[in-house]
Write a protein that holds these residues in place. Structure first.
Motif, PDB file in Angstrom:
ATOM      1  N   ALA A 182       0.827  -1.209   0.000  1.00 31.40           N
ATOM      2  CA  ALA A 182       0.000   0.000   0.000  1.00 31.40           C
ATOM      3  C   ALA A 182       0.857   1.253   0.000  1.00 31.40           C
ATOM      4  CB  ALA A 182      -0.931  -0.015   1.214  1.00 31.40           C
ATOM      5  N   ASN A 183       1.964   1.232   0.746  1.00 31.71           N
ATOM      6  CA  ASN A 183       2.859   2.390   0.767  1.00 31.71           C
ATOM      7  C   ASN A 183       3.473   2.634  -0.605  1.00 31.71           C
ATOM      8  OD1 ASN A 183       2.435   2.888   3.490  1.00 31.71           O
ATOM      9  ND2 ASN A 183       4.105   1.545   4.134  1.00 31.71           N
ATOM     10  N   VAL A 184       3.876   1.558  -1.291  1.00 32.10           N
ATOM     11  CA  VAL A 184       4.432   1.698  -2.636  1.00 32.10           C
ATOM     12  C   VAL A 184       3.382   2.260  -3.590  1.00 32.10           C
ATOM     13  CG1 VAL A 184       5.357   0.437  -4.615  1.00 32.10           C
ATOM     14  CG2 VAL A 184       6.138  -0.123  -2.303  1.00 32.10           C
ATOM     15  N   LEU A 185       2.148   1.754  -3.490  1.00 30.72           N
ATOM     16  CA  LEU A 185       1.065   2.260  -4.336  1.00 30.72           C
ATOM     17  C   LEU A 185       0.817   3.742  -4.085  1.00 30.72           C
ATOM     18  CD1 LEU A 185      -1.296   1.796  -6.313  1.00 30.72           C
ATOM     19  CD2 LEU A 185      -2.687   1.143  -4.347  1.00 30.72           C
ATOM     20  N   GLY A 186       0.855   4.138  -2.821  1.00 32.62           N
ATOM     21  CA  GLY A 186       0.646   5.547  -2.494  1.00 32.62           C
ATOM     22  C   GLY A 186       1.712   6.444  -3.104  1.00 32.62           C
ATOM     23  N   VAL A 187       2.978   6.004  -3.042  1.00 34.78           N
ATOM     24  CA  VAL A 187       4.065   6.793  -3.621  1.00 34.78           C
ATOM     25  C   VAL A 187       3.895   6.916  -5.134  1.00 34.78           C
ATOM     26  CG1 VAL A 187       6.546   6.830  -4.033  1.00 34.78           C
ATOM     27  CG2 VAL A 187       5.675   6.225  -1.776  1.00 34.78           C
ATOM     28  N   VAL A 188       3.506   5.819  -5.803  1.00 32.76           N
ATOM     29  CA  VAL A 188       3.321   5.843  -7.254  1.00 32.76           C
ATOM     30  C   VAL A 188       2.197   6.797  -7.647  1.00 32.76           C
ATOM     31  CG1 VAL A 188       2.634   4.467  -9.249  1.00 32.76           C
ATOM     32  CG2 VAL A 188       4.264   3.536  -7.605  1.00 32.76           C
ATOM     33  N   VAL A 189       1.074   6.720  -6.943  1.00 33.96           N
ATOM     34  CA  VAL A 189      -0.074   7.583  -7.275  1.00 33.96           C
ATOM     35  C   VAL A 189       0.265   9.045  -7.052  1.00 33.96           C
ATOM     36  CG1 VAL A 189      -2.431   8.178  -6.613  1.00 33.96           C
ATOM     37  CG2 VAL A 189      -1.782   5.788  -6.862  1.00 33.96           C
ATOM     38  N   VAL A 190       0.876   9.353  -5.913  1.00 32.69           N
ATOM     39  CA  VAL A 190       1.248  10.745  -5.630  1.00 32.69           C
ATOM     40  C   VAL A 190       2.258  11.243  -6.652  1.00 32.69           C
ATOM     41  CG1 VAL A 190       2.371  12.262  -3.962  1.00 32.69           C
ATOM     42  CG2 VAL A 190       0.704  10.582  -3.185  1.00 32.69           C
ATOM     43  N   GLY A 191       3.215  10.383  -7.030  1.00 27.11           N
ATOM     44  CA  GLY A 191       4.194  10.781  -8.050  1.00 27.11           C
ATOM     45  C   GLY A 191       3.544  11.081  -9.387  1.00 27.11           C
ATOM     46  N   CYS A 192       2.520  10.317  -9.754  1.00 29.64           N
ATOM     47  CA  CYS A 192       1.816  10.569 -11.019  1.00 29.64           C
ATOM     48  C   CYS A 192       0.978  11.838 -10.966  1.00 29.64           C
ATOM     49  CB  CYS A 192       0.922   9.378 -11.363  1.00 29.64           C
ATOM     50  SG  CYS A 192       1.811   7.861 -11.743  1.00 29.64           S
ATOM     51  N   LEU A 193       0.488  12.186  -9.770  1.00 28.07           N
ATOM     52  CA  LEU A 193      -0.373  13.360  -9.643  1.00 28.07           C
ATOM     53  C   LEU A 193       0.414  14.669  -9.599  1.00 28.07           C
ATOM     54  CD1 LEU A 193      -3.014  12.070  -7.075  1.00 28.07           C
ATOM     55  CD2 LEU A 193      -3.420  12.638  -9.462  1.00 28.07           C
ATOM     56  N   ILE A 194       1.694  14.610  -9.231  1.00 24.53           N
ATOM     57  CA  ILE A 194       2.485  15.841  -9.106  1.00 24.53           C
ATOM     58  C   ILE A 194       2.518  16.644 -10.404  1.00 24.53           C
ATOM     59  CG2 ILE A 194       4.833  16.731  -8.792  1.00 24.53           C
ATOM     60  CD1 ILE A 194       5.213  14.660  -6.599  1.00 24.53           C
ATOM     61  N   PRO A 195       2.890  16.051 -11.554  1.00 20.21           N
ATOM     62  CA  PRO A 195       2.939  16.862 -12.786  1.00 20.21           C
ATOM     63  C   PRO A 195       1.566  17.334 -13.255  1.00 20.21           C
ATOM     64  CG  PRO A 195       3.318  14.545 -13.281  1.00 20.21           C
ATOM     65  CD  PRO A 195       3.357  14.671 -11.801  1.00 20.21           C
ATOM     66  N   GLN A 196       0.486  16.668 -12.824  1.00 22.92           N
ATOM     67  CA  GLN A 196      -0.839  17.073 -13.247  1.00 22.92           C
ATOM     68  C   GLN A 196      -1.425  18.186 -12.394  1.00 22.92           C
ATOM     69  OE1 GLN A 196      -3.487  13.704 -13.663  1.00 22.92           O
ATOM     70  NE2 GLN A 196      -1.875  12.381 -14.411  1.00 22.92           N
ATOM     71  N   THR A 197      -1.047  18.236 -11.123  1.00 21.22           N
ATOM     72  CA  THR A 197      -1.678  19.184 -10.206  1.00 21.22           C
ATOM     73  C   THR A 197      -0.775  20.340  -9.773  1.00 21.22           C
ATOM     74  OG1 THR A 197      -1.046  17.764  -8.338  1.00 21.22           O
ATOM     75  CG2 THR A 197      -3.220  17.407  -9.295  1.00 21.22           C
ATOM     76  N   VAL A 198       0.535  20.123  -9.741  1.00 19.57           N
ATOM     77  CA  VAL A 198       1.466  21.184  -9.318  1.00 19.57           C
ATOM     78  C   VAL A 198       2.002  21.876 -10.560  1.00 19.57           C
ATOM     79  CG1 VAL A 198       3.536  21.734  -8.011  1.00 19.57           C
ATOM     80  CG2 VAL A 198       2.073  19.829  -7.285  1.00 19.57           C
ATOM     81  N   LYS A 199       1.673  23.144 -10.711  1.00 23.12           N
ATOM     82  CA  LYS A 199       2.087  23.912 -11.887  1.00 23.12           C
ATOM     83  C   LYS A 199       3.104  24.967 -11.466  1.00 23.12           C
ATOM     84  CE  LYS A 199      -1.000  21.669 -14.285  1.00 23.12           C
ATOM     85  NZ  LYS A 199      -0.603  20.613 -15.237  1.00 23.12           N
ATOM     86  N   LEU A 200       4.323  24.823 -11.914  1.00 22.35           N
ATOM     87  CA  LEU A 200       5.375  25.793 -11.624  1.00 22.35           C
ATOM     88  C   LEU A 200       6.384  25.775 -12.755  1.00 22.35           C
ATOM     89  CD1 LEU A 200       6.617  27.799  -9.560  1.00 22.35           C
ATOM     90  CD2 LEU A 200       7.932  25.876  -8.657  1.00 22.35           C
ATOM     91  N   SER A 201       6.643  26.937 -13.302  1.00 20.81           N
ATOM     92  CA  SER A 201       7.647  27.063 -14.364  1.00 20.81           C
ATOM     93  C   SER A 201       8.391  28.371 -14.164  1.00 20.81           C
ATOM     94  CB  SER A 201       6.982  27.032 -15.753  1.00 20.81           C
ATOM     95  OG  SER A 201       6.062  28.109 -15.880  1.00 20.81           O
ATOM     96  N   THR A 202       9.554  28.488 -14.742  1.00 16.40           N
ATOM     97  CA  THR A 202      10.357  29.699 -14.615  1.00 16.40           C
ATOM     98  C   THR A 202      10.419  30.444 -15.950  1.00 16.40           C
ATOM     99  OG1 THR A 202      12.550  30.568 -14.077  1.00 16.40           O
ATOM    100  CG2 THR A 202      12.470  28.395 -15.093  1.00 16.40           C
ATOM    101  N   ALA A 203      10.375  31.767 -15.853  1.00 16.28           N
ATOM    102  CA  ALA A 203      10.515  32.599 -17.040  1.00 16.28           C
ATOM    103  C   ALA A 203      11.918  33.202 -17.136  1.00 16.28           C
ATOM    104  CB  ALA A 203       9.481  33.720 -17.017  1.00 16.28           C
ATOM    105  N   LEU A 204      12.829  32.696 -16.334  1.00 14.57           N
ATOM    106  CA  LEU A 204      14.188  33.221 -16.321  1.00 14.57           C
ATOM    107  C   LEU A 204      14.902  32.882 -17.624  1.00 14.57           C
ATOM    108  CD1 LEU A 204      16.323  34.587 -14.500  1.00 14.57           C
ATOM    109  CD2 LEU A 204      17.027  32.293 -13.781  1.00 14.57           C
ATOM    110  N   GLN A 205      15.557  33.902 -18.189  1.00 13.06           N
ATOM    111  CA  GLN A 205      16.310  33.704 -19.429  1.00 13.06           C
ATOM    112  C   GLN A 205      17.504  34.642 -19.444  1.00 13.06           C
ATOM    113  OE1 GLN A 205      14.281  35.464 -23.001  1.00 13.06           O
ATOM    114  NE2 GLN A 205      12.491  35.345 -21.653  1.00 13.06           N
ATOM    115  N   PHE A 206      18.507  34.247 -20.208  1.00 10.77           N
ATOM    116  CA  PHE A 206      19.726  35.040 -20.311  1.00 10.77           C
ATOM    117  C   PHE A 206      19.924  35.446 -21.764  1.00 10.77           C
ATOM    118  CE2 PHE A 206      20.302  32.249 -16.652  1.00 10.77           C
ATOM    119  CZ  PHE A 206      20.714  33.149 -15.683  1.00 10.77           C
ATOM    120  N   ALA A 207      20.115  36.755 -21.956  1.00  9.67           N
ATOM    121  CA  ALA A 207      20.326  37.273 -23.311  1.00  9.67           C
ATOM    122  C   ALA A 207      21.815  37.441 -23.568  1.00  9.67           C
ATOM    123  CB  ALA A 207      19.608  38.609 -23.471  1.00  9.67           C
ATOM    124  N   PHE A 208      22.249  37.016 -24.776  1.00 10.62           N
ATOM    125  CA  PHE A 208      23.637  37.164 -25.191  1.00 10.62           C
ATOM    126  C   PHE A 208      23.712  38.204 -26.301  1.00 10.62           C
ATOM    127  CE2 PHE A 208      23.129  32.893 -23.465  1.00 10.62           C
ATOM    128  CZ  PHE A 208      24.125  32.882 -22.494  1.00 10.62           C
TER     129      PHE A 208
END
Length: 276
Positions: A182-208
């Motif tokens: 059950a613990n392994v199943l819980g880790v797998v499910v939570v791991g699959c839900l992270i990219p679907q529910t947690v939205k975070l991206s960076t707009a940081l860029q470097f100009a040359f």
């Protein structure tokens, strides 16, 4: 004593739905346990002297505390013992009841409260994030009860038919393996839900001086697209673990402030935009 009927066992099952309503700080679940088990005692002692019936009730008013879902299983074993022992052997029933409440409390917490409950809650929450659908809480409720009710029903009847044989013949080792699964199943499910529910991206860029700017998020997408959501989830997990879950409201407010601050920075000072 006569054989316990399915009617009495089903009454016990229905009464266990309210086993937490009579909780108290002196003997914890003892009062509700006595109420839940009384149909069995009334059936077994219906032709016995009143003193024996009163003494049987008093045995279940002693201190008792375990996971609520484990109560039917323990009461099933107790029903088998009450049916097969004489009045001189009733101390064995009390001793076994006391010895079972600790292990089953740990199993219930690890397999249900800390595994299945978060899985059901995560699946339900993921259905509400985009459009606020009310289906999510309903799905969570159904997932929890579709597991809890069969566990209670089969736990009560299996405990009655097998008695101590189920615990003594390697049953606890089986429960330990189920807990790990059950613990392994819980880790797998939570791991699959992270990219679907947690939205975070960076707009940081470097100009040359020449060519296109180096966009950090594009580089992350090529290597590990969901690295930032995973890092954010890991930070929240460590904070929750450090505060033992008591700081959850502070973490939620902190995430809101975090989002508002960096959104404002990106809006008013675009060249300082770090997170989007």
């Amino acid at each position: 004593m006569g054989k316990i009927s399915n009617k009495a066992l089903n009454k016990v099952l229905l009464r266990t739905q309210g086993c937490q309503f009579a909780h108290n700080y002196e003997r914890m679940q003892s009062l509700s346990l006595t109420y839940c088990f009384s149909p069995v005692l009334e059936e077994l002692y219906k032709d016995r002297p009143k003193e024996e019936k009163v003494h049987a009730m008093q045995r279940y008013l002693e201190y008792f505390n375990t996971h609520p879902i484990a109560i039917p299983f323990i009461l099933g074993i107790q029903a088998a013992l009450e049916e097969s022992t004489t009045e001189d052997q009733k101390e064995t029933c009390t001793a076994i009841k006391t010895s079972l409440m600790g292990p089953f409390a740990g199993l219930g917490d690890s397999m249900l409260n800390l595994t299945w409950y978060p899985i059901a809650g995560s699946i339900g929450a993921s259905m509400c994030i985009n459009d606020g659908s009310l289906v999510g809480p309903l799905v969570m409720f159904l997932l929890i009860n579709l597991l809890y009710w069969p566990l209670k029903y089969f736990g009560l009847h299996l405990g009655y038919t097998k008695g101590l044989e189920l615990v003594q013949s390697g049953g606890m080792a089986l429960f330990d393996r189920l807990g790990n699964m059950a613990n392994v199943l819980g880790v797998v499910v939570v791991g699959c839900l992270i990219p679907q529910t947690v939205k975070l991206s960076t707009a940081l860029q470097f100009a040359f001086s020449e060519g296109e700017p180096l966009v950090i998020q594009d580089q992350l997408n090529n290597v590990m697209p969901y690295m930032l959501p995973v890092i954010l989830t890991f930070v929240c997990y460590k904070l929750l673990k450090k505060g033992q879950g008591k700081n959850s409201a502070s973490i939620i407010l902190g995430m809101i402030v975090f989002a508002l601050v960096f959104a404002a920075i990106g809006y008013y000072i675009p060249w300082l935009k770090i997170f989007a």
